[in-house]
Design a protein around this motif. Structure first.
Motif, PDB file in Angstrom:
ATOM      1  N   SER A   1      -4.624   3.296  -3.335  1.00 44.63           N
ATOM      2  CA  SER A   1      -3.885   3.391  -4.544  1.00 44.63           C
ATOM      3  C   SER A   1      -2.560   2.701  -3.709  1.00 44.63           C
ATOM      4  O   SER A   1      -2.016   2.399  -2.862  1.00 44.63           O
ATOM      5  CB  SER A   1      -3.714   5.180  -5.179  1.00 44.63           C
ATOM      6  OG  SER A   1      -2.239   5.813  -5.538  1.00 44.63           O
ATOM      7  N   GLU A   2      -1.567   2.917  -5.031  1.00 44.66           N
ATOM      8  CA  GLU A   2      -0.333   2.656  -5.026  1.00 44.66           C
ATOM      9  C   GLU A   2       0.526   3.839  -3.992  1.00 44.66           C
ATOM     10  O   GLU A   2       1.942   3.332  -3.698  1.00 44.66           O
ATOM     11  CB  GLU A   2       0.794   1.425  -6.267  1.00 44.66           C
ATOM     12  CG  GLU A   2       0.502   0.259  -6.990  1.00 44.66           C
ATOM     13  CD  GLU A   2       0.800   0.680  -8.125  1.00 44.66           C
ATOM     14  OE1 GLU A   2       1.472   1.258  -8.291  1.00 44.66           O
ATOM     15  OE2 GLU A   2       0.356  -1.192  -8.117  1.00 44.66           O
ATOM     16  N   ASP A   3       0.078   4.711  -3.693  1.00 50.25           N
ATOM     17  CA  ASP A   3       0.883   5.307  -3.293  1.00 50.25           C
ATOM     18  C   ASP A   3       0.730   5.432  -2.241  1.00 50.25           C
ATOM     19  O   ASP A   3       0.911   6.414  -1.261  1.00 50.25           O
ATOM     20  CB  ASP A   3       0.427   6.937  -3.852  1.00 50.25           C
ATOM     21  CG  ASP A   3      -0.977   7.309  -3.462  1.00 50.25           C
ATOM     22  OD1 ASP A   3      -2.043   6.858  -2.688  1.00 50.25           O
ATOM     23  OD2 ASP A   3      -1.997   8.503  -3.343  1.00 50.25           O
ATOM     24  N   GLY A   4      -0.175   4.627  -1.194  1.00 55.21           N
ATOM     25  CA  GLY A   4      -0.110   4.467   0.319  1.00 55.21           C
ATOM     26  C   GLY A   4      -1.327   4.764   0.861  1.00 55.21           C
ATOM     27  O   GLY A   4      -1.784   5.206   1.692  1.00 55.21           O
TER      28      GLY A   4
ATOM     29  N   GLY B   1       0.399   3.709   4.052  1.00 52.90           N
ATOM     30  CA  GLY B   1       1.872   4.059   4.008  1.00 52.90           C
ATOM     31  C   GLY B   1       2.841   3.532   3.375  1.00 52.90           C
ATOM     32  O   GLY B   1       4.044   3.191   3.351  1.00 52.90           O
ATOM     33  N   THR B   2       2.331   2.591   2.572  1.00 54.30           N
ATOM     34  CA  THR B   2       2.724   1.105   1.316  1.00 54.30           C
ATOM     35  C   THR B   2       1.302   0.987   0.536  1.00 54.30           C
ATOM     36  O   THR B   2      -0.179   1.384   0.697  1.00 54.30           O
ATOM     37  CB  THR B   2       2.928   0.080   1.937  1.00 54.30           C
ATOM     38  OG1 THR B   2       3.756  -0.573   1.475  1.00 54.30           O
ATOM     39  CG2 THR B   2       2.282  -0.795   3.099  1.00 54.30           C
ATOM     40  N   SER B   3       1.624   0.255  -0.224  1.00 56.75           N
ATOM     41  CA  SER B   3       1.074   0.309  -1.710  1.00 56.75           C
ATOM     42  C   SER B   3      -0.821  -0.570  -1.214  1.00 56.75           C
ATOM     43  O   SER B   3       0.260  -1.608  -0.455  1.00 56.75           O
ATOM     44  CB  SER B   3       1.257  -0.036  -2.447  1.00 56.75           C
ATOM     45  OG  SER B   3       0.588  -0.604  -3.124  1.00 56.75           O
TER      46      SER B   3
ATOM     47  N   GLN C   1      -4.368  -4.063   7.159  1.00 53.02           N
ATOM     48  CA  GLN C   1      -4.724  -2.933   8.736  1.00 53.02           C
ATOM     49  C   GLN C   1      -5.808  -3.110   8.598  1.00 53.02           C
ATOM     50  O   GLN C   1      -6.799  -3.320   7.558  1.00 53.02           O
ATOM     51  CB  GLN C   1      -4.069  -1.843   7.749  1.00 53.02           C
ATOM     52  CG  GLN C   1      -2.977  -1.836   7.726  1.00 53.02           C
ATOM     53  CD  GLN C   1      -1.872  -0.266   7.331  1.00 53.02           C
ATOM     54  OE1 GLN C   1      -3.261   0.834   7.625  1.00 53.02           O
ATOM     55  NE2 GLN C   1      -1.024  -0.275   7.631  1.00 53.02           N
ATOM     56  N   LEU C   2      -6.512  -2.746   9.957  1.00 52.34           N
ATOM     57  CA  LEU C   2      -7.819  -2.391  10.676  1.00 52.34           C
ATOM     58  C   LEU C   2      -8.150  -1.216  10.114  1.00 52.34           C
ATOM     59  O   LEU C   2      -7.042  -0.492  11.753  1.00 52.34           O
ATOM     60  CB  LEU C   2      -8.199  -3.126  10.782  1.00 52.34           C
ATOM     61  CG  LEU C   2      -7.624  -5.023  11.133  1.00 52.34           C
ATOM     62  CD1 LEU C   2      -8.580  -6.045  12.363  1.00 52.34           C
ATOM     63  CD2 LEU C   2      -8.969  -5.932   9.606  1.00 52.34           C
TER      64      LEU C   2
END
Length: 387
Positions: A189-192, A216-218, A242-243
């Motif tokens: 989600s865009e909520d991270g 931590g980010t969208s 990110q992985l």
């Protein structure tokens, strides 16, 4: 899948201006097709996907339509159009391995639709009223779609809604993806946050929840890779990568998974620095955006696909294993010089890139689509590219 990773095993992943640059292959554009030939209806391509036998290509357009093409070893041929939705098409896919003519789309008009491409007619339709949909995934007879914080489920056999996970996220659900072997559903989600639910015992929002990963980010896009699809890559709205070991996060006795295995917060800068040591230095002097990732099954290599506003894109091998083994000094560039470059066809942002091989012809191809209203078919095997 054929191999596109041409950097020799054991080469140092740290960019060095004094070391000889690894070989970068330039792909050959063997066919292209415009999607905006109607001057009264200008549009561009959001995403292009191919079916399970790579014989058909479907492209979602900014005018809410889908264009269809046959795909051969050296040609894209237009076969028809579908007036698919009343709102922006947010996802398009061929999700059923045994059904090459079954195309699924979802849209901000609140619909998920299935199309039979033999007749170019709608075969299934599912709707959420007064809510936009941003992504969908199909597992056998189960459909999931991400909306405005909620995730909705339907049964394909009965064509009725089964459940809704209310307030699954605090913001729009940009990605939903089933892991077929385990029947786990990954949502982002865009909520991270990335959430994992087990649907094998039914659709229970509370009992099925098993893990949450804090990006931590969208989250814009994600994909699974590895021998058992146990790893996950995700690209973000801030153009980072990110992985994650997402499957490990779902098993209490397995170590890892609770934090990212790698966090490329400066992915664009890393890509430009890696390109500067190769023959693509002038083509990719600047990298403006991330397109996604490609996993080469044969070599077990994950590659980042990134591009620039001029229409060039490239595949950058990620030094993931060296990073996991602690072999890289702090601050090292995790991206190697580009293995393959797509250049000379697109003139604007490249929206999607998909690599595949035509087994019968033993040819490795790549399909790209962009905001210049073009689809391009590229040859990646080195012999043809040099021809």
């Amino acid at each position: 899948m054929g191999h596109i990773y041409f950097v020799e095993e054991g080469e140092a992943p740290v960019v060095s201006t004094s070391a000889p640059a690894p070989v970068t292959t330039y792909a050959h554009c063997c066919s292209r097709a415009r999607v905006d030939y109607n001057a009264a209806d200008p549009c561009y391509v959001f995403k292009a996907v191919r079916n399970c036998d790579s014989s058909l290509v479907a492209a979602s357009l900014s005018n809410n339509a889908v264009k269809l093409y046959y795909c051969s070893i050296s040609e894209l041929g237009h076969t028809g159009d579908i007036a698919a939705h009343q709102g922006t098409i947010s996802d398009i896919q061929f999700p059923l391995p045994g059904c090459p003519h079954a195309l699924y789309t979802c849209s901000r008009d609140g619909h998920v639709k299935a199309w039979d491409l033999r007749s170019k007619q709608q075969a299934e339709s599912y709707q959420v009223r007064q809510q936009e949909l941003y992504s969908c995934s199909v597992l056998h007879n189960l459909i999931a779609a991400g909306g405005q914080g909620d995730v909705h489920f339907w049964d394909r056999r009965m064509q009725k809604q089964l459940a809704t996970f209310d307030d699954m996220h605090m913001d729009d659900v940009t990605q939903v993806l089933f892991h077929p072997p385990s029947r786990k559903l990954i949502t982002a989600s865009e909520d991270g946050l990335v959430a994992v639910h087990d649907t094998s015992a039914g659709l229970n929002q509370d009992d099925g929840f098993i893990a949450a990963l804090n990006v931590g980010t969208s989250v814009e896009h994600l994909g699974l890779y590895g021998s058992e699809s146990q790893h996950m890559w995700c690209s973000t709205g801030t153009q980072t990568l990110q992985l994650w070991d997402w499957l490990a996060a779902t098993v209490e006795e397995m170590p890892g998974g609770d934090i990212a295995a790698a966090d490329l917060t400066e992915a664009r800068q890393m890509a430009a620095a890696a390109a500067s040591t190769s023959s693509a230095a002038t083509v990719l002097e600047k990298v403006d955006y991330l397109v996604g990732c490609h996993y080469d099954i044969g070599t077990g290599q994950l590659l980042l696909v990134a591009g620039n506003n001029a229409g060039s894109a490239a595949f950058f091998p990620i030094a993931e294993q060296q990073h996991r083994a602690g072999q890289l000094p702090p601050g090292s560039n995790l991206l190697l010089p580009p293995a393959v470059v797509l250049n000379g066809c697109h003139k604007d942002i490249v929206r999607s890139v998909d690599c595949f091989d035509l087994a019968a012809q033993q040819r490795l191809l790549c399909l790209s689509a962009g905001e210049d209203a073009q689809l391009a078919l590229w040859t990646l095997d080195q012999a043809a590219a040099a021809a």
